[in-house]
Design a protein around this motif. Structure first.
Motif: not given
Length: 590
Positions: A33-37, A65-70, A88-93
């Protein structure tokens, strides 16, 4: 799924040079996952519309993005979009989508085809580590429609001998068009009016004509099936009294080995087969730090790359047809950028991070039969420090390139950020012995392209120049020796014929004469010649306005001088193109 993910481009994977499109670039996150920062960086290809947050600009972009991320975006290094994850974060896929290009007009893509591909570059920045992301898409760049015929002949030929004519079909930007097989209709004018046809294969052709009488030959051509495309060759002097040949080339250009577009293979093939140059040098940068357009902080020509460039220069060299020189650009700021070329093929490189002073560089290259050519001398950033000079190691100055002209302060087509005291005339007035060359400083691997679009950098605003060399054989040794002796002249890209002598001494010479100086100039233009000016000690001492394609100037100078005096000639055509002879120096005592 790849660990760092992948990206692809929807549609628009085949594009026409110089046209506009809207691109949809989709990143699919990998197993972590990609996370904050964390962040992504998307680099737009060179020569495309600059990315912008202004919806009115061609390079406007949006990110979703379709992810719950800012997500927060910013533009760095002029052409790179950074996407910061601030919450938030960008999860796998999960995906991040970038829309690049104004929805009304689209983003304009590069006007040059080069090797026929372009690519976005995407990287992930996680915990201060950068990793490149694999692309599932490729972008093919193709030329636009046929617009011109590059048509060239030698500058000199003898009556009754075979004269080689070269022709290449190009689009409006000078890109070669190879998917065309057509008959070309040839006219000989000025000397005669015979007409014949030849077959082009893949847009290219070489054929021979003869002419029996002395005079000026220009060849005209049109495509048999597209008569609206019409071209005229450079002038050829048909004469029995040929003292030397004129060979045309460019010894300053870059490829994708450093900060350019196009491979070294494309670079050499374009110079030989598209613009029909006689000689060329690929001079990629040795070392640069914090280049504004690069993702990497340091660009350094490695030993492996130098070995590769040595191999290619030797591979493409073809005595009698096309000459290449091994070279590089010594990026030795604040002392001034210099192109280094060698006579021989297996020579070392002396990078500016290891040999940072010009005196040190010159000492090294003299030991290996090399010379340097200072360029963009009037520019505040890349210009030359005239307090250092070495006549043997640096015999030449590039008076014109795509950056502009460095003849005198206030000259036409000036280089950006020009500085008084750093022009060619300033160096000559200080007593330096420098001949004149012109080139491109091409960063699109298209030497000699008179239809060349500006860029890819903002300082490259003009079309490329050419260097004319006076010698009798087309091989490395003859061309190199003529350059070293300053037996050359510069033009803004047109093959203007220029002959300049004083008391029988050719351009580049230094000779003793205490009495009068008989000056002779002959010029044959590609357009009508508006003005010929004879310059000495930075001042115009004589000029004529012939308004003709061919003219001669004769002048006797009996004025006294102290120790040494230089003269050079400037030719200006009606179409704005110019030529500059290398100076001749007259001395009372060597």
């Amino acid at each position: 799924m790849k660990q760092e993910g992948y990206y692809y481009i929807e549609d628009s994977t085949k594009i026409v040079a110089g046209k506009s499109y809207v691109f949809k670039i989709i990143y699919v996150n990998g197993i972590e996952s990609l996370k904050a920062e964390d962040s992504l960086e998307l680099s737009i290809p060179l020569s495309w519309s600059i990315p912008s947050k202004d919806s009115n600009d061609a390079g406007y972009f949006e990110v979703s993005s379709n992810a719950k991320a800012t997500l927060l975006t910013e533009i760095i290094r002029r052409r790179t979009i950074r996407i910061n994850i601030t919450g938030g974060m960008i999860n796998p896929g999960e995906k991040i989508t970038v829309y690049y290009g104004n929805s009304d007009s689209g983003a304009r893509v590069q006007k040059v085809v080069c090797d026929g591909t372009a690519e976005f570059k995407l990287s992930v920045l996680r915990e201060n580590q950068i990793k490149d992301i694999h692309s599932l898409s490729s972008i093919t760049v193709i030329p636009s429609s046929p617009a011109h015929i590059n048509l060239t002949v030698p500058s000199y030929a003898q009556p009754g001998t075979k004269i080689k004519v070269k022709a290449q079909i190009v689009d409006e930007y000078g890109n070669p068009i190879k998917d065309i097989n057509d008959d070309i209709l040839i006219f000989k004018n000025d000397c005669s009016s015979s007409i014949f046809t030849e077959k082009l294969e893949k847009g290219y052709g070489e054929f021979y004509i003869t002419h029996e009488t002395e005079g000026i030959l220009r060849v005209k051509a049109t495509l048999l099936n597209t008569l609206d495309i019409f071209s005229v060759s450079n002038p050829c002097i048909i004469t029995k009294d040929e003292d030397y040949h004129i060979y045309w080339g460019d010894i300053h250009g870059h490829s994708n080995i450093s900060d350019g577009i196009g491979s070294p293979d494309f670079f050499y093939n374009y110079a030989r087969y598209v613009t029909h140059l006689d000689f060329a040098a690929l001079t990629d940068h040795d070392y640069e730090v914090n280049h504004a357009w690069f993702n990497r902080k340091v660009q350094r020509l490695s030993d492996e790359q130098w070995a590769f460039l040595k191999h290619l220069a030797d591979e493409y060299n073809d005595d009698g047809s096309f000459i290449t020189f091994l070279g590089y650009e010594w990026t030795g700021r604040p002392y001034g950028d210099k192109c280094v070329i060698y006579r021989d093929k297996d020579m070392p490189i002396f990078r500016c991070d290891e040999h940072s002073h010009p005196l040190e560089l010159w000492d090294k290259i003299k030991q290996h039969d090399g010379i340097s050519i200072c360029h963009t001398t009037s520019n505040a950033f890349m210009g030359s420090a005239w307090e250092y000079f070495d006549e043997k190691a640096q015999p030449l100055l590039e008076i014109y390139s795509c950056h502009g002209t460095s003849e005198f302060y206030g000259n036409p087509n000036p280089i950006l950020n020009a500085v008084k005291g750093q022009f060619a005339v300033d160096a000559l007035n200080m007593g330096q012995i420098l001949g004149f060359t012109a080139g491109s400083d091409s960063h699109i691997s298209m030497l000699g392209n008179k239809y060349s679009p500006p860029g890819p950098y903002r300082t490259l605003r003009f079309k490329p120049g050419l260097t004319a060399v006076l010698c009798n054989e087309l091989n490395r040794s003859s061309i190199f020796e003529a350059l070293r002796k300053r037996r050359c002249y510069a033009t803004t890209g047109e093959r203007i014929i220029l002959d300049f002598s004083i008391n029988g001494h050719l351009m580049g010479d230094i000779f003793i004469e205490k009495g009068k100086r008989s000056i002779y100039v002959k010029a044959i233009g590609t357009s009508k010649i508006e003005r010929i000016e004879l310059i000495s000690e930075g001042k115009i001492i004589y000029s004529i306005e012939p308004n003709d394609y061919r003219t001669e100037l004769r002048y006797i100078d009996e004025s006294d001088f102290k120790d040494k005096k230089y003269y050079y000639v400037r030719v200006t055509q009606k179409d704005g193109n110019r030529a500059w002879s290398s100076p001749i120096w007259v001395s009372k005592d060597l």
